[in-house]
Design a protein around this motif. Structure first.
Motif, PDB file in Angstrom:
ATOM      1  N   LEU A 226       0.848  -1.191   0.000  1.00 28.69           N
ATOM      2  CA  LEU A 226       0.000   0.000   0.000  1.00 28.69           C
ATOM      3  C   LEU A 226       0.888   1.247   0.000  1.00 28.69           C
ATOM      4  CD1 LEU A 226      -3.042   0.709   0.151  1.00 28.69           C
ATOM      5  CD2 LEU A 226      -2.751   0.904   2.621  1.00 28.69           C
ATOM      6  N   GLU A 227       0.763   2.067  -1.022  1.00 26.28           N
ATOM      7  CA  GLU A 227       1.615   3.246  -1.152  1.00 26.28           C
ATOM      8  C   GLU A 227       0.993   4.436  -0.429  1.00 26.28           C
ATOM      9  OE1 GLU A 227       2.338   3.812  -5.289  1.00 26.28           O
ATOM     10  OE2 GLU A 227       3.483   1.951  -5.494  1.00 26.28           O
ATOM     11  N   ALA A 228       0.787   4.272   0.864  1.00 24.12           N
ATOM     12  CA  ALA A 228       0.218   5.327   1.699  1.00 24.12           C
ATOM     13  C   ALA A 228       0.565   5.018   3.141  1.00 24.12           C
ATOM     14  CB  ALA A 228      -1.298   5.411   1.512  1.00 24.12           C
TER      15      ALA A 228
ATOM     16  N   CYS B 104      -1.577  15.750   5.736  1.00 23.92           N
ATOM     17  CA  CYS B 104      -1.358  14.720   6.749  1.00 23.92           C
ATOM     18  C   CYS B 104      -0.058  13.958   6.511  1.00 23.92           C
ATOM     19  CB  CYS B 104      -2.539  13.749   6.766  1.00 23.92           C
ATOM     20  SG  CYS B 104      -4.133  14.525   7.101  1.00 23.92           S
ATOM     21  N   SER B 105       0.059  13.322   5.358  1.00 24.78           N
ATOM     22  CA  SER B 105       1.236  12.507   5.071  1.00 24.78           C
ATOM     23  C   SER B 105       2.487  13.340   4.833  1.00 24.78           C
ATOM     24  CB  SER B 105       0.967  11.625   3.844  1.00 24.78           C
ATOM     25  OG  SER B 105      -0.141  10.784   4.056  1.00 24.78           O
TER      26      SER B 105
ATOM     27  N   PRO C  86      -0.571  16.357  11.136  1.00 28.38           N
ATOM     28  CA  PRO C  86       0.402  15.275  10.945  1.00 28.38           C
ATOM     29  C   PRO C  86      -0.116  13.936  11.442  1.00 28.38           C
ATOM     30  CG  PRO C  86       1.415  17.201  11.985  1.00 28.38           C
ATOM     31  CD  PRO C  86      -0.069  17.407  12.033  1.00 28.38           C
ATOM     32  N   THR C  87      -0.181  12.980  10.559  1.00 27.74           N
ATOM     33  CA  THR C  87      -0.606  11.614  10.869  1.00 27.74           C
ATOM     34  C   THR C  87      -0.442  10.825   9.575  1.00 27.74           C
ATOM     35  OG1 THR C  87      -2.393  10.269  11.800  1.00 27.74           O
ATOM     36  CG2 THR C  87      -3.055  12.063  10.349  1.00 27.74           C
ATOM     37  N   GLY C  88      -1.038   9.660   9.497  1.00 24.18           N
ATOM     38  CA  GLY C  88      -0.990   8.899   8.259  1.00 24.18           C
ATOM     39  C   GLY C  88      -2.074   9.337   7.288  1.00 24.18           C
TER      40      GLY C  88
END
Length: 234
Positions: A128-130, A176-177, A209-211
């Protein structure tokens, strides 16, 4: 004055259920909320191969019409493509657009998906590219259990955009990312993923800021950001 309504559009593999931690907080603040499950993303849908980009755009546009012109339209992740098409067709339809770890699409945007593929299952986590930052094991288990394969045609079909007025709709970008400063730097440099951000004429950026799934990792903070965006949109 009544709180502005919000229409929430989730990214790939998700339905309206994905906003379950955010929606009650917005409703408690007085906002009418529509959390969409787009065609083909309901687990009971018998044939995802019939879902199209046009169908997704039409479904979002209908929800916006029902909510009214003070609506704040929220796109998470890959929903940015669909939401951009909605704005292109009627830039005056919403008061503000919010991109949650997402952004406006460029004309012609399409994923390289083979013509014989009908659906895109949620891949293994390692593929998963996230970013999964902030998600617990329980979150990941729920995501895996409730994810619905995304209709391939929606990803494969190019978005066609003709009205530059879409770029004048007041926009909030929730970063976020990557930090907002990084996104703006990449946009200014013409990076194909972010170039359209540089074309927005009324842009507010917010760092969260988080995933890639703040709907689950930081729902209270995301609801507060969306509430502030809606407060400025009516």
């Amino acid at each position: 004055m009544a709180a502005a309504p919000l229409v929430l559009v989730p990214g790939y593999w998700l339905g309206g259920w994905a906003w379950e931690r955010v929606t009650p907080l917005l409703e408690a603040a007085g906002h009418p909320v529509t959390a969409l499950t787009l065609p083909g993303l309901d687990p009971g849908d018998p044939d995802r191969s019939r879902a199209t980009l046009e169908g997704h755009v039409a479904a979002v546009a209908e929800a916006v019409r029902a909510a009214g012109p003070t609506t704040v339209l929220v796109a998470h992740s890959g929903a940015g493509k669909v939401v951009t098409a909605v704005l292109d067709r009627d830039p005056a339809a919403v008061a503000r657009v919010v991109y949650v770890d997402s952004g406006p699409a460029a004309d012609g945007l399409a994923d390289a998906v083979p013509a014989d593929v009908t659906e895109l299952p949620l891949p293994p986590w390692v593929e998963l590219e996230a970013s999964l930052d902030g998600l617990s094991d329980a979150d990941l288990a729920t995501f895996r259990r409730r994810a619905v394969p995304h209709p391939a045609a929606v990803a494969r079909e190019p978005v066609r955009l003709t009205d530059p007025a879409r770029r004048t709709v007041p926009a909030t970008l929730v970063a976020c990312s990557f930090p907002a400063a990084t996104i703006l730097e990449l946009a200014a440099g013409g990076h194909p993923m972010f170039a359209e951000v540089a074309e927005l004429t009324d842009l507010t950026t917010v760092d969260l800021p988080t995933g890639h799934w703040p709907l689950w990792s930081r729902p209270a903070e995301l609801a507060a950001v969306l509430g502030r965006a809606a407060g400025g949109g009516h």
